[in-house]
Design a protein around this motif. Structure first.
Motif, mmCIF file in Angstrom:
data_model
loop_
_atom_site.group_PDB
_atom_site.id
_atom_site.type_symbol
_atom_site.label_atom_id
_atom_site.label_comp_id
_atom_site.label_asym_id
_atom_site.label_seq_id
_atom_site.Cartn_x
_atom_site.Cartn_y
_atom_site.Cartn_z
ATOM 1 N N UNK A 75 0.830 -1.212 0.000
ATOM 2 C CA UNK A 75 0.000 0.000 0.000
ATOM 3 C C UNK A 75 0.860 1.257 0.000
ATOM 4 N N UNK A 76 1.923 1.274 0.817
ATOM 5 C CA UNK A 76 2.779 2.455 0.915
ATOM 6 C C UNK A 76 3.489 2.735 -0.405
ATOM 7 N N UNK A 77 4.050 1.701 -1.023
ATOM 8 C CA UNK A 77 4.772 1.890 -2.282
ATOM 9 C C UNK A 77 3.830 2.318 -3.405
ATOM 10 N N UNK A 78 2.600 1.830 -3.372
ATOM 11 C CA UNK A 78 1.623 2.251 -4.378
ATOM 12 C C UNK A 78 1.365 3.745 -4.265
ATOM 13 N N UNK A 79 1.246 4.248 -3.043
ATOM 14 C CA UNK A 79 1.007 5.683 -2.842
ATOM 15 C C UNK A 79 2.236 6.510 -3.212
ATOM 16 N N UNK A 80 3.441 5.966 -2.985
ATOM 17 C CA UNK A 80 4.672 6.684 -3.327
ATOM 18 C C UNK A 80 4.891 6.697 -4.835
ATOM 19 N N UNK A 81 4.716 5.538 -5.467
ATOM 20 C CA UNK A 81 5.048 5.401 -6.896
ATOM 21 C C UNK A 81 3.970 5.956 -7.816
ATOM 22 N N UNK A 82 2.717 5.826 -7.418
ATOM 23 C CA UNK A 82 1.608 6.302 -8.266
ATOM 24 C C UNK A 82 0.642 7.136 -7.436
ATOM 25 N N UNK A 83 1.094 8.292 -6.955
ATOM 26 C CA UNK A 83 0.266 9.088 -6.040
ATOM 27 C C UNK A 83 -1.056 9.571 -6.633
ATOM 28 N N UNK A 84 -1.106 9.716 -7.942
ATOM 29 C CA UNK A 84 -2.315 10.246 -8.570
ATOM 30 C C UNK A 84 -3.403 9.193 -8.739
ATOM 31 N N UNK A 85 -3.010 7.932 -8.754
ATOM 32 C CA UNK A 85 -4.002 6.878 -9.007
ATOM 33 C C UNK A 85 -4.225 5.933 -7.831
ATOM 34 N N UNK A 86 -3.277 5.889 -6.890
ATOM 35 C CA UNK A 86 -3.414 4.968 -5.754
ATOM 36 C C UNK A 86 -4.558 5.416 -4.852
ATOM 37 N N UNK A 87 -5.412 4.490 -4.502
ATOM 38 C CA UNK A 87 -6.542 4.792 -3.629
ATOM 39 C C UNK A 87 -6.314 4.213 -2.244
ATOM 40 N N UNK A 88 -6.962 4.834 -1.262
ATOM 41 C CA UNK A 88 -6.857 4.337 0.114
ATOM 42 C C UNK A 88 -7.425 2.924 0.186
ATOM 43 N N UNK A 89 -6.690 2.044 0.875
ATOM 44 C CA UNK A 89 -7.112 0.647 0.984
ATOM 45 C C UNK A 89 -7.270 0.273 2.452
ATOM 46 N N UNK A 90 -8.326 -0.468 2.740
ATOM 47 C CA UNK A 90 -8.524 -1.027 4.070
ATOM 48 C C UNK A 90 -8.368 -2.534 3.947
ATOM 49 N N UNK A 91 -7.341 -3.087 4.561
ATOM 50 C CA UNK A 91 -7.056 -4.516 4.446
ATOM 51 C C UNK A 91 -7.158 -5.159 5.820
ATOM 52 N N UNK A 92 -7.962 -6.198 5.938
ATOM 53 C CA UNK A 92 -8.093 -6.956 7.182
ATOM 54 C C UNK A 92 -7.644 -8.393 6.915
ATOM 55 N N UNK A 93 -6.559 -8.802 7.535
ATOM 56 C CA UNK A 93 -5.964 -10.118 7.305
ATOM 57 C C UNK A 93 -6.625 -11.158 8.214
ATOM 58 N N UNK A 94 -6.971 -12.291 7.623
ATOM 59 C CA UNK A 94 -7.584 -13.386 8.378
ATOM 60 C C UNK A 94 -6.755 -13.723 9.623
ATOM 61 N N UNK A 95 -7.436 -13.891 10.762
ATOM 62 C CA UNK A 95 -6.761 -14.140 12.042
ATOM 63 C C UNK A 95 -7.287 -15.441 12.657
ATOM 64 N N UNK A 96 -6.550 -16.531 12.538
ATOM 65 C CA UNK A 96 -7.043 -17.824 13.029
ATOM 66 C C UNK A 96 -6.894 -17.980 14.540
ATOM 67 N N UNK A 97 -7.779 -18.748 15.132
ATOM 68 C CA UNK A 97 -7.684 -19.089 16.555
ATOM 69 C C UNK A 97 -6.685 -20.227 16.716
ATOM 70 N N UNK A 98 -5.719 -20.027 17.630
ATOM 71 C CA UNK A 98 -4.702 -21.040 17.900
ATOM 72 C C UNK A 98 -5.043 -21.692 19.242
ATOM 73 N N UNK A 99 -5.432 -22.946 19.187
ATOM 74 C CA UNK A 99 -5.914 -23.647 20.385
ATOM 75 C C UNK A 99 -4.749 -24.337 21.091
ATOM 76 N N UNK A 100 -4.511 -23.929 22.335
ATOM 77 C CA UNK A 100 -3.490 -24.571 23.163
ATOM 78 C C UNK A 100 -4.139 -25.055 24.456
ATOM 79 N N UNK A 101 -3.442 -24.881 25.582
ATOM 80 C CA UNK A 101 -3.953 -25.507 26.799
ATOM 81 C C UNK A 101 -4.457 -24.583 27.879
ATOM 82 N N UNK A 102 -4.567 -23.273 27.624
ATOM 83 C CA UNK A 102 -4.996 -22.349 28.674
ATOM 84 C C UNK A 102 -6.504 -22.235 28.796
ATOM 85 N N UNK A 103 -7.227 -22.883 27.909
ATOM 86 C CA UNK A 103 -8.690 -22.837 27.936
ATOM 87 C C UNK A 103 -9.240 -24.241 27.708
ATOM 88 N N UNK A 104 -10.372 -24.490 28.313
ATOM 89 C CA UNK A 104 -11.047 -25.783 28.142
ATOM 90 C C UNK A 104 -11.313 -26.013 26.657
#
Length: 343
Positions: free
Chosen positions: A306-335
């Motif tokens: 996203x940063x390089x897009x705004x630096x290299x093509x400031x006239x065409x780069x649009x604001x982006x909202x990116x949410x990366x998938x966040x998996x649950x990691x199951x260990x032993x602190x919870x039943x």
């Protein structure tokens, strides 16, 4: 030994190439043959030449510097993520200046004002927010800003986070599936989008499962505050939760220590504990923490993109909202509910 400074012209003469060829060799992204590169670098090493980055910036209008602002480094997630971010930017030929700031907007505004004086090509704000007037000033100065692990509604800034809403819902579904009926939550700093989204997703998940939050406290993403919140939450034996979701691992470790070593309770026998981030100590046997993983590699990749897009093509780069998938990691602190397995 001479007091005179070695110049690119000296290197060019020694290497038997033009001065422009020397410039290309030391300019990231510029084209030069391997033979020329070898000759120039050999001559530069023998003469002790180093290119003047600041002078080049004045000529090109590009400093090749990125300002990186972080609020705090106590949480293990940030040193790791910032190292990855710095390495990724350096691989693209950029130098990184790191600035420290508090989470309050006034302090961050003054820090960003200072960064702009360095004529940076871009700014990454890690887990902090900025005011709309400063965002406008950065835009007028032609300096793009990308938010890392935080976003601001309506500011028109690119932002990269984990999918905090989904992460919170997964924790609720996991705890409900484990048969918990008195579920608590210890919040982070309430001015943070990460905190708001994690809690919102968690509450939505509880509601979908026919439950409401049993008890709530605020840890403010700080260890000492989280300890105090845990002591208060578990002070009355008759009103203790049987599970608690904590807004990040940094606080979760402190809460687990209070539960086990101050109150003498068992985790997960008496209380199930779930965090958020999946920092390295979460996998240590001392904590064995069930948590939601922030995928730092992917978050960094999208931030740099996203940063390089705004630096290299400031006239065409649009604001982006990116949410990366966040998996649950199951260990032993919870039943662990029936049908679920450790990750």
């Amino acid at each position: 030994m001479t007091d005179s400074k070695v110049t690119s012209l000296d290197v060019a003469r020694k290497a038997g190439v033009s001065q422009s060829a020397v410039s290309r060799v030391f300019t990231p992204g510029a084209s030069a043959s391997q033979k020329t590169i070898d000759k120039v670098r050999k001559a530069a090493d023998e003469l002790g030449y180093r290119p003047n980055v600041l002078a080049r910036a004045m000529v090109s209008g590009k400093s090749r510097i990125i300002g990186l602002v972080v609020a705090y480094l106590e949480n293990y997630f940030y040193p790791e993520a910032l190292e990855k971010l710095s390495n990724a930017l350096q691989a693209q030929g950029y130098h990184v200046l790191v600035f420290m700031a508090s989470q309050t907007k006034g302090n961050i505004d003054s820090v960003v004002e200072e960064i702009l004086d360095y004529q940076v090509d871009g700014i990454v704000l890690a887990s902090i927010a900025m005011s709309s007037d400063l965002a406008e000033r950065c835009d007028k100065a032609g300096v793009p800003v990308v938010l890392f692990n935080r976003y601001e509604e309506g500011e028109g800034l690119s932002a990269v986070t984990s999918d905090n809403l989904s992460g919170g819902r997964q924790v609720a579904e996991f705890l409900l599936a484990g048969g918990h009926t008195r579920i608590g939550y210890i919040a982070g700093w309430e001015g943070a989008s990460t905190q708001r989204d994690r809690e919102q997703g968690f509450l939505e998940g509880l509601k979908a499962g026919g439950q409401e939050l049993f008890t709530r406290a605020v840890g403010n993403y700080e260890v000492d505050t989280a300890r105090t919140a845990a002591r208060e939450m578990f002070a009355d034996p008759g009103k203790r939760p049987d599970a608690v979701f904590i807004a990040n691992d940094h606080m979760a470790f402190a809460v687990m220590d209070v539960i086990r070593f101050e109150l003498g309770l068992s985790v997960p026998g008496d209380v199930s504990v779930v965090g958020y981030d999946d920092v390295p100590p979460a996998a240590w046997l001392a904590y064995n923490l069930t948590t939601v993983r922030q995928r730092a590699n992917l978050m960094v990749e999208e931030t740099v993109k996203a940063l390089l897009a705004h630096i290299d093509t400031p006239d065409t780069a649009e604001a982006r909202m990116v949410a990366i998938d966040a998996p649950l990691i199951v260990r032993g602190s919870a039943r662990i509910p029936q049908g679920w397995t450790r990750t």
